[in-house]
Design a protein around this motif. Structure first.
Motif, PDB file in Angstrom:
ATOM      1  N   LYS A 347      39.340  39.033  32.347  1.00  0.00           N
ATOM      2  CA  LYS A 347      39.309  39.862  33.549  1.00  0.00           C
ATOM      3  C   LYS A 347      38.171  39.439  34.473  1.00  0.00           C
ATOM      4  CE  LYS A 347      40.425  43.594  35.986  1.00  0.00           C
ATOM      5  NZ  LYS A 347      41.715  43.747  36.681  1.00  0.00           N
ATOM      6  N   GLU A 348      37.041  39.047  33.897  1.00  0.00           N
ATOM      7  CA  GLU A 348      35.890  38.619  34.694  1.00  0.00           C
ATOM      8  C   GLU A 348      36.104  37.231  35.303  1.00  0.00           C
ATOM      9  OE1 GLU A 348      31.254  37.259  33.875  1.00  0.00           O
ATOM     10  OE2 GLU A 348      32.178  38.756  32.552  1.00  0.00           O
ATOM     11  N   VAL A 349      36.722  36.328  34.553  1.00  0.00           N
ATOM     12  CA  VAL A 349      36.879  34.944  35.000  1.00  0.00           C
ATOM     13  C   VAL A 349      38.027  34.783  35.985  1.00  0.00           C
ATOM     14  CG1 VAL A 349      37.286  32.561  34.244  1.00  0.00           C
ATOM     15  CG2 VAL A 349      35.883  34.089  32.841  1.00  0.00           C
ATOM     16  N   LEU A 350      39.180  35.413  35.704  1.00  0.00           N
ATOM     17  CA  LEU A 350      40.353  35.229  36.550  1.00  0.00           C
ATOM     18  C   LEU A 350      40.876  36.520  37.167  1.00  0.00           C
ATOM     19  CD1 LEU A 350      42.384  32.617  34.449  1.00  0.00           C
ATOM     20  CD2 LEU A 350      40.885  32.180  36.396  1.00  0.00           C
ATOM     21  N   GLY A 351      40.281  37.642  36.812  1.00  0.00           N
ATOM     22  CA  GLY A 351      40.712  38.904  37.386  1.00  0.00           C
ATOM     23  C   GLY A 351      42.002  39.443  36.812  1.00  0.00           C
ATOM     24  N   ILE A 352      42.433  38.890  35.674  1.00  0.00           N
ATOM     25  CA  ILE A 352      43.714  39.273  35.066  1.00  0.00           C
ATOM     26  C   ILE A 352      43.462  39.867  33.686  1.00  0.00           C
ATOM     27  CG2 ILE A 352      45.894  38.374  34.125  1.00  0.00           C
ATOM     28  CD1 ILE A 352      45.932  36.327  36.307  1.00  0.00           C
ATOM     29  N   GLU A 353      44.231  40.895  33.357  1.00  0.00           N
ATOM     30  CA  GLU A 353      44.176  41.453  32.013  1.00  0.00           C
ATOM     31  C   GLU A 353      44.990  40.561  31.075  1.00  0.00           C
ATOM     32  OE1 GLU A 353      42.474  43.872  30.892  1.00  0.00           O
ATOM     33  OE2 GLU A 353      41.863  45.054  32.641  1.00  0.00           O
ATOM     34  N   GLY A 354      44.415  40.256  29.914  1.00  0.00           N
ATOM     35  CA  GLY A 354      45.130  39.438  28.942  1.00  0.00           C
ATOM     36  C   GLY A 354      46.002  40.279  28.039  1.00  0.00           C
ATOM     37  N   PRO A 355      46.808  39.615  27.203  1.00  0.00           N
ATOM     38  CA  PRO A 355      46.909  38.162  27.085  1.00  0.00           C
ATOM     39  C   PRO A 355      47.883  37.584  28.121  1.00  0.00           C
ATOM     40  CG  PRO A 355      48.287  39.199  25.450  1.00  0.00           C
ATOM     41  CD  PRO A 355      47.602  40.322  26.167  1.00  0.00           C
ATOM     42  N   ASP A 380      42.602  31.973  43.255  1.00  0.00           N
ATOM     43  CA  ASP A 380      41.809  30.987  43.982  1.00  0.00           C
ATOM     44  C   ASP A 380      40.482  30.798  43.258  1.00  0.00           C
ATOM     45  OD1 ASP A 380      40.343  29.442  45.759  1.00  0.00           O
ATOM     46  OD2 ASP A 380      41.142  30.463  47.532  1.00  0.00           O
ATOM     47  N   LEU A 381      40.285  29.602  42.679  1.00  0.00           N
ATOM     48  CA  LEU A 381      39.099  29.329  41.881  1.00  0.00           C
ATOM     49  C   LEU A 381      37.850  29.088  42.730  1.00  0.00           C
ATOM     50  CD1 LEU A 381      40.732  27.015  39.169  1.00  0.00           C
ATOM     51  CD2 LEU A 381      40.229  29.462  39.014  1.00  0.00           C
ATOM     52  N   LYS A 382      38.019  28.955  44.047  1.00  0.00           N
ATOM     53  CA  LYS A 382      36.871  28.742  44.937  1.00  0.00           C
ATOM     54  C   LYS A 382      36.280  30.056  45.437  1.00  0.00           C
ATOM     55  CE  LYS A 382      36.876  24.149  45.289  1.00  0.00           C
ATOM     56  NZ  LYS A 382      35.717  23.330  44.845  1.00  0.00           N
ATOM     57  N   VAL A 383      36.972  31.135  45.146  1.00  0.00           N
ATOM     58  CA  VAL A 383      36.553  32.443  45.653  1.00  0.00           C
ATOM     59  C   VAL A 383      35.985  33.293  44.524  1.00  0.00           C
ATOM     60  CG1 VAL A 383      37.352  34.586  46.742  1.00  0.00           C
ATOM     61  CG2 VAL A 383      38.295  32.379  47.475  1.00  0.00           C
ATOM     62  N   THR A 384      34.888  33.990  44.818  1.00  0.00           N
ATOM     63  CA  THR A 384      34.327  34.948  43.862  1.00  0.00           C
ATOM     64  C   THR A 384      34.073  36.280  44.568  1.00  0.00           C
ATOM     65  OG1 THR A 384      32.113  34.096  44.320  1.00  0.00           O
ATOM     66  CG2 THR A 384      33.242  33.225  42.384  1.00  0.00           C
ATOM     67  N   PRO A 385      34.361  37.404  43.912  1.00  0.00           N
ATOM     68  CA  PRO A 385      35.053  37.471  42.619  1.00  0.00           C
ATOM     69  C   PRO A 385      36.510  37.059  42.762  1.00  0.00           C
ATOM     70  CG  PRO A 385      34.836  39.662  43.559  1.00  0.00           C
ATOM     71  CD  PRO A 385      34.049  38.739  44.463  1.00  0.00           C
ATOM     72  N   ARG A 386      37.050  36.544  41.670  1.00  0.00           N
ATOM     73  CA  ARG A 386      38.420  36.037  41.711  1.00  0.00           C
ATOM     74  C   ARG A 386      39.426  37.177  41.602  1.00  0.00           C
ATOM     75  NH1 ARG A 386      36.590  31.130  37.724  1.00  0.00           N
ATOM     76  NH2 ARG A 386      35.784  29.750  39.361  1.00  0.00           N
ATOM     77  N   LYS A 387      40.432  37.108  42.488  1.00  0.00           N
ATOM     78  CA  LYS A 387      41.445  38.157  42.518  1.00  0.00           C
ATOM     79  C   LYS A 387      42.841  37.539  42.397  1.00  0.00           C
ATOM     80  CE  LYS A 387      38.708  41.295  45.410  1.00  0.00           C
ATOM     81  NZ  LYS A 387      38.663  42.081  46.664  1.00  0.00           N
ATOM     82  N   PRO A 388      43.619  37.976  41.435  1.00  0.00           N
ATOM     83  CA  PRO A 388      44.980  37.436  41.277  1.00  0.00           C
ATOM     84  C   PRO A 388      45.924  37.971  42.343  1.00  0.00           C
ATOM     85  CG  PRO A 388      44.601  39.180  39.684  1.00  0.00           C
ATOM     86  CD  PRO A 388      43.293  38.967  40.399  1.00  0.00           C
ATOM     87  N   VAL A 389      46.778  37.109  42.832  1.00  0.00           N
ATOM     88  CA  VAL A 389      47.805  37.495  43.802  1.00  0.00           C
ATOM     89  C   VAL A 389      49.165  37.149  43.206  1.00  0.00           C
ATOM     90  CG1 VAL A 389      48.757  37.104  46.108  1.00  0.00           C
ATOM     91  CG2 VAL A 389      46.272  37.050  45.758  1.00  0.00           C
TER      92      VAL A 389
END
Length: 448
Positions: A347-355, A380-389
């Motif tokens: 969630k911190e790295v990619l903004g997504i709940e696993g798995p 977008d790996l260039k943006v922080t914090p990262r938010k999934p779309v």
């Protein structure tokens, strides 16, 4: 008249001869019906067991040194390789007290609140429990299960320890059919649970901080508190916990070919910036650089990950490995270097709940495409914090095992086959199924 009398006498004789066999058959069926619930199949002492043939284990537990013990009938497998041996060679008292034919359940106790029980191995046979420490039976054992674990039934199917790092208190989770019991070691309180998403476990154990339920020839990884099963399960037990001949343990040519040509499905796959391919399967990985193949254990090359990652993608000279709800990052090299501060929550790295099921990054891009079920998310790996779309959905497959992006497009792996799409957009929009390819033959160059 004489003929009728003769026939009557013959019929009576036949019935009298048949009666004992019917009588015995009735008792046999009654015996089967009265067989205690949870009692498992027993093997005679002359039985030969092949761990690689696939089997349903009766019980699983680790010893004081962390070595897993797999019980089947009156036999025992120590560790992930090697032949079976009689259980009474290691635990002779089981035979002395109970004429060992099986072990119903087993676990190694972890309880700082109960120093007398901490690091002891417990074995359950019918209505009795045995406590061992360093392979020696504790004085006063065996005891009735109800004496040591009040509120826990006899004839168990499985048991596993849950230390207070994972559960609210040091706990033992017991399984019997559909019934789940949480036994608090400190208070002795028993909470009955309902694990709706889990199959009935014939064996369970905790290993490397994860919880595994064995059912038939398969296993599922589960949450000990809720019973939730996350990820791509069930999986074949022999493919992950048995180091069999079709899995390479070292990088010899023979072992490389076995791993390269295995038909067991991939857990994850990726291609790095230099074009090298990394494929992960169970406890092993295979790397392909040009026409050179290298196979090794995940433990030796990515020891922090240990085994069975869910997804992996390459980005700026690093491998991002996703396992459950965590992300491990390694700098590509010889050897691969684990970055400080990892693992971190997904969630911190990619903004997504696993798995998640798969992830990939295409060349010259900074977008991670993450697949979860049939949904594709862009990060977008260039943006922080990262938010999934949410990018779109996969319509042609219910779920995939692995995926990667390369010069030919997007490769999707499902079971023993893979499919290539020219682009992610075509993969989402296409109504025509692309050509099916075999993983072992066309991806890894095997002849079968």
């Amino acid at each position: 008249m004489k003929l009728v009398q003769t026939l009557t006498l013959c019929l009576a004789l036949l019935l009298s001869l048949a009666a004992p066999s019917h009588h015995q058959e009735g008792h046999a069926k009654k015996g089967e019906k009265d067989k205690p619930e949870g009692h498992k199949h027993e093997l005679h002492k002359g039985a030969k067991l092949d761990r690689c043939a696939g089997m349903e284990f009766d019980a699983v537990a680790v010893n004081e040194e962390g070595v897993p013990y797999f019980f089947k009938g009156d036999h025992l497998f120590k560790g992930f390789h090697g032949k079976a041996e009689l259980s009474n060679q290691t635990f002779p008292e089981l035979d002395d007290h109970h004429h060992l034919g099986h072990v119903d359940a087993a676990f190694r106790m972890h309880s700082e609140d109960s120093p007398d029980h901490h690091d002891h191995q417990f074995f359950f046979l019918d209505h009795k429990v045995f406590s061992y420490y360093k392979h020696k039976l504790e004085e006063g054992y065996p005891k009735d299960i109800s004496e040591v674990f009040p509120g826990i039934p006899d004839h168990l199917d499985a048991a596993v320890e849950c230390p207070k790092t994972d559960c609210p208190n040091d706990t033992v989770v017991f399984f019997k059919g559909d019934d789940i019991y949480h036994f608090d070691m400190k208070t002795k309180k028993v909470d009955e649970k309902e694990f709706k998403s889990m199959p009935n476990c014939t064996g369970a154990f905790r290993y490397m901080g994860h919880y595994y339920c064995f059912h038939g020839h398969q296993f599922s990884k589960f949450d000990p508190i809720t019973g939730e099963v996350h990820g791509k399960y069930p999986k074949e037990s022999r493919d992950y916990f048995m180091k069999c001949s079709h899995f390479g343990e070292k990088s010899t040519d023979d072992h490389i070919e076995r791993e390269q040509c295995s038909r067991v499905h991939l857990d994850a796959i990726t291609s790095d910036d230099d074009g090298s391919v990394y494929a992960f399967r169970g406890h092993h990985f295979l790397s392909i650089t040009g026409d050179k193949f290298h196979s090794d254990t995940i433990e030796s090359a990515f020891k922090e990950l240990h085994s069975e990652g869910d997804a992996v993608f390459s980005y700026e000279g690093h491998l991002y490995m996703i396992k459950d709800k965590q992300v491990f990052v390694y700098k590509v090299g010889e050897p691969h270097t684990h970055l400080d501060g990892y693992p971190k929550p997904l969630k911190e790295v990619l903004g997504i709940e696993g798995p998640v099921d798969a992830a990939f990054v295409c060349a010259d891009k900074h977008i991670a495409h993450v697949i979860k079920g049939q949904t594709i998310y862009d990060v977008d790996l260039k943006v922080t914090p990262r938010k999934p779309v949410k990018e779109g959905s996969i319509t042609q497959f219910k779920r995939i095992d692995a995926a990667m992006c390369g010069p030919k497009g997007v490769t999707v792996v499902i079971g023993n086959h893979y499919y290539i799409y020219d682009s992610l957009m075509i993969m989402m929009k296409s109504k025509i199924m692309p050509e099916q390819h075999k993983v072992s033959q066309e991806l890894f160059g095997c002849d079968h």
